[in-house]
Scaffold this motif. Sequence first.
Motif, PDB file in Angstrom:
ATOM      1  N   TYR A  53     -87.342 -69.039 -32.058  1.00 13.25           N
ATOM      2  CA  TYR A  53     -88.755 -69.240 -32.392  1.00 13.25           C
ATOM      3  C   TYR A  53     -88.905 -69.735 -33.823  1.00 13.25           C
ATOM      4  CZ  TYR A  53     -93.738 -68.765 -32.806  1.00 13.25           C
ATOM      5  OH  TYR A  53     -95.067 -69.064 -33.000  1.00 13.25           O
ATOM      6  N   GLN A  54     -88.157 -69.155 -34.747  1.00 14.03           N
ATOM      7  CA  GLN A  54     -88.253 -69.581 -36.143  1.00 14.03           C
ATOM      8  C   GLN A  54     -87.822 -71.030 -36.304  1.00 14.03           C
ATOM      9  OE1 GLN A  54     -89.663 -67.702 -38.679  1.00 14.03           O
ATOM     10  NE2 GLN A  54     -89.616 -69.710 -39.671  1.00 14.03           N
ATOM     11  N   ALA A  55     -86.795 -71.431 -35.550  1.00 11.67           N
ATOM     12  CA  ALA A  55     -86.346 -72.826 -35.611  1.00 11.67           C
ATOM     13  C   ALA A  55     -87.448 -73.756 -35.113  1.00 11.67           C
ATOM     14  CB  ALA A  55     -85.071 -73.002 -34.795  1.00 11.67           C
ATOM     15  N   TRP A  56     -88.105 -73.374 -34.005  1.00  8.79           N
ATOM     16  CA  TRP A  56     -89.215 -74.177 -33.491  1.00  8.79           C
ATOM     17  C   TRP A  56     -90.354 -74.216 -34.506  1.00  8.79           C
ATOM     18  CZ3 TRP A  56     -94.237 -72.462 -32.499  1.00  8.79           C
ATOM     19  CH2 TRP A  56     -95.077 -73.405 -31.894  1.00  8.79           C
ATOM     20  N   GLU A  95    -101.095 -67.784 -34.557  1.00  6.64           N
ATOM     21  CA  GLU A  95     -99.987 -67.234 -33.776  1.00  6.64           C
ATOM     22  C   GLU A  95    -100.264 -65.775 -33.414  1.00  6.64           C
ATOM     23  OE1 GLU A  95     -95.907 -68.749 -35.503  1.00  6.64           O
ATOM     24  OE2 GLU A  95     -97.420 -68.594 -37.087  1.00  6.64           O
ATOM     25  N   ASP A  96     -99.757 -65.357 -32.276  1.00 10.65           N
ATOM     26  CA  ASP A  96     -99.833 -63.951 -31.869  1.00 10.65           C
ATOM     27  C   ASP A  96     -98.523 -63.280 -32.309  1.00 10.65           C
ATOM     28  OD1 ASP A  96     -99.779 -61.484 -30.567  1.00 10.65           O
ATOM     29  OD2 ASP A  96    -100.884 -62.239 -28.837  1.00 10.65           O
ATOM     30  N   HIS A  97     -98.514 -62.739 -33.514  1.00  8.95           N
ATOM     31  CA  HIS A  97     -97.277 -62.246 -34.105  1.00  8.95           C
ATOM     32  C   HIS A  97     -96.695 -61.050 -33.344  1.00  8.95           C
ATOM     33  CE1 HIS A  97     -97.440 -64.971 -37.506  1.00  8.95           C
ATOM     34  NE2 HIS A  97     -98.726 -64.681 -37.644  1.00  8.95           N
ATOM     35  N   LEU A 153     -96.421 -69.540 -25.728  1.00 12.67           N
ATOM     36  CA  LEU A 153     -95.694 -68.421 -26.335  1.00 12.67           C
ATOM     37  C   LEU A 153     -96.203 -68.136 -27.742  1.00 12.67           C
ATOM     38  CD1 LEU A 153     -92.088 -69.319 -25.152  1.00 12.67           C
ATOM     39  CD2 LEU A 153     -93.392 -67.297 -24.473  1.00 12.67           C
ATOM     40  N   ALA A 154     -96.449 -69.171 -28.505  1.00  8.99           N
ATOM     41  CA  ALA A 154     -96.897 -68.989 -29.883  1.00  8.99           C
ATOM     42  C   ALA A 154     -98.234 -68.261 -29.957  1.00  8.99           C
ATOM     43  CB  ALA A 154     -96.999 -70.335 -30.592  1.00  8.99           C
ATOM     44  N   THR A 155     -99.070 -68.450 -28.940  1.00  9.67           N
ATOM     45  CA  THR A 155    -100.394 -67.838 -28.930  1.00  9.67           C
ATOM     46  C   THR A 155    -100.463 -66.583 -28.059  1.00  9.67           C
ATOM     47  OG1 THR A 155    -101.028 -69.371 -27.162  1.00  9.67           O
ATOM     48  CG2 THR A 155    -101.598 -69.998 -29.419  1.00  9.67           C
ATOM     49  N   GLY A 156     -99.328 -66.211 -27.463  1.00 11.77           N
ATOM     50  CA  GLY A 156     -99.313 -65.016 -26.627  1.00 11.77           C
ATOM     51  C   GLY A 156    -100.037 -65.177 -25.309  1.00 11.77           C
ATOM     52  N   ASN A 157    -100.181 -66.394 -24.848  1.00 13.12           N
ATOM     53  CA  ASN A 157    -100.916 -66.647 -23.602  1.00 13.12           C
ATOM     54  C   ASN A 157     -99.996 -66.707 -22.389  1.00 13.12           C
ATOM     55  OD1 ASN A 157    -103.807 -66.861 -24.175  1.00 13.12           O
ATOM     56  ND2 ASN A 157    -103.197 -68.485 -25.579  1.00 13.12           N
ATOM     57  N   ALA A 168     -92.987 -61.139 -31.710  1.00 12.24           N
ATOM     58  CA  ALA A 168     -91.963 -60.160 -32.080  1.00 12.24           C
ATOM     59  C   ALA A 168     -91.413 -59.447 -30.863  1.00 12.24           C
ATOM     60  CB  ALA A 168     -92.561 -59.139 -33.053  1.00 12.24           C
ATOM     61  N   GLU A 169     -92.257 -59.219 -29.878  1.00  7.78           N
ATOM     62  CA  GLU A 169     -91.844 -58.443 -28.702  1.00  7.78           C
ATOM     63  C   GLU A 169     -91.219 -59.295 -27.614  1.00  7.78           C
ATOM     64  OE1 GLU A 169     -93.897 -55.618 -25.242  1.00  7.78           O
ATOM     65  OE2 GLU A 169     -95.020 -56.146 -27.049  1.00  7.78           O
ATOM     66  N   ARG A 170     -91.663 -60.532 -27.473  1.00  8.45           N
ATOM     67  CA  ARG A 170     -91.314 -61.294 -26.280  1.00  8.45           C
ATOM     68  C   ARG A 170     -90.520 -62.579 -26.526  1.00  8.45           C
ATOM     69  NH1 ARG A 170     -95.031 -60.385 -22.124  1.00  8.45           N
ATOM     70  NH2 ARG A 170     -93.662 -61.687 -20.867  1.00  8.45           N
ATOM     71  N   CYS A 171     -90.383 -62.998 -27.779  1.00  9.94           N
ATOM     72  CA  CYS A 171     -89.711 -64.270 -28.059  1.00  9.94           C
ATOM     73  C   CYS A 171     -88.360 -64.047 -28.733  1.00  9.94           C
ATOM     74  CB  CYS A 171     -90.584 -65.159 -28.950  1.00  9.94           C
ATOM     75  SG  CYS A 171     -92.138 -65.660 -28.204  1.00  9.94           S
TER      76      CYS A 171
END
Length: 207
Positions: free
Chosen positions: A50-53, A36-38, A117-121, A42-45
Amino acid sequence: LDSPHTGAAIHLPIRPGTNVALVNALAHVIVTEGLEDHDFIAERCAQTEYQAWRDFILEPRHAPEAVADIIGVPARRIREAALLYGGAGNGAIYYGLGVTEHSQGSTTVMGIANLALATGNIGRPGVGVNPLRGQNNVQGSCDMGSFPHELPGYQPVTDAAVRGRFEAAWGATLDPEPGLRIPRMFDAAIEGRFKAMYVQGEDIAQS
């Protein structure tokens, strides 16, 4: 110069109807392998969502080993594909009508978006979620503003600043209310508010 491409080729010939299972398995690997791109998350989600997903995708039933027989692809190949995408640095997803014109189409598209989103792509050159149209005329007509809620360039008709620019260029006053999509056209026709439809090259009864 080094090639911007990995040179790898992984083909996953999944069984029809298992798109969502595959996307969730890819996400499961990315999360469990720490890809994951943490900072991006943190900045965009939206954090609660996100935590639920993330909690959902971590369930063992989404592991490649749990769904390999359903999907029809060995778990190791699913893992290879997930690790390739998750570790690519820049990863772009392209999909066509085989994804969207399917009973699971909307759910698969959401799963693909979550994967990006999870990978910041998202949001920089060389990445993104890129849906491909079935025909070039479909793309062109949408680019030029044939959607009932958007002006050329996918700019929302409800935005006063956007309308102002087009009104100045076109010398006309634009209605701020979005037009009707096809299902709403039928609803409005039944209600007596929609009187005529001109159809060209579309089987609206079927599609």
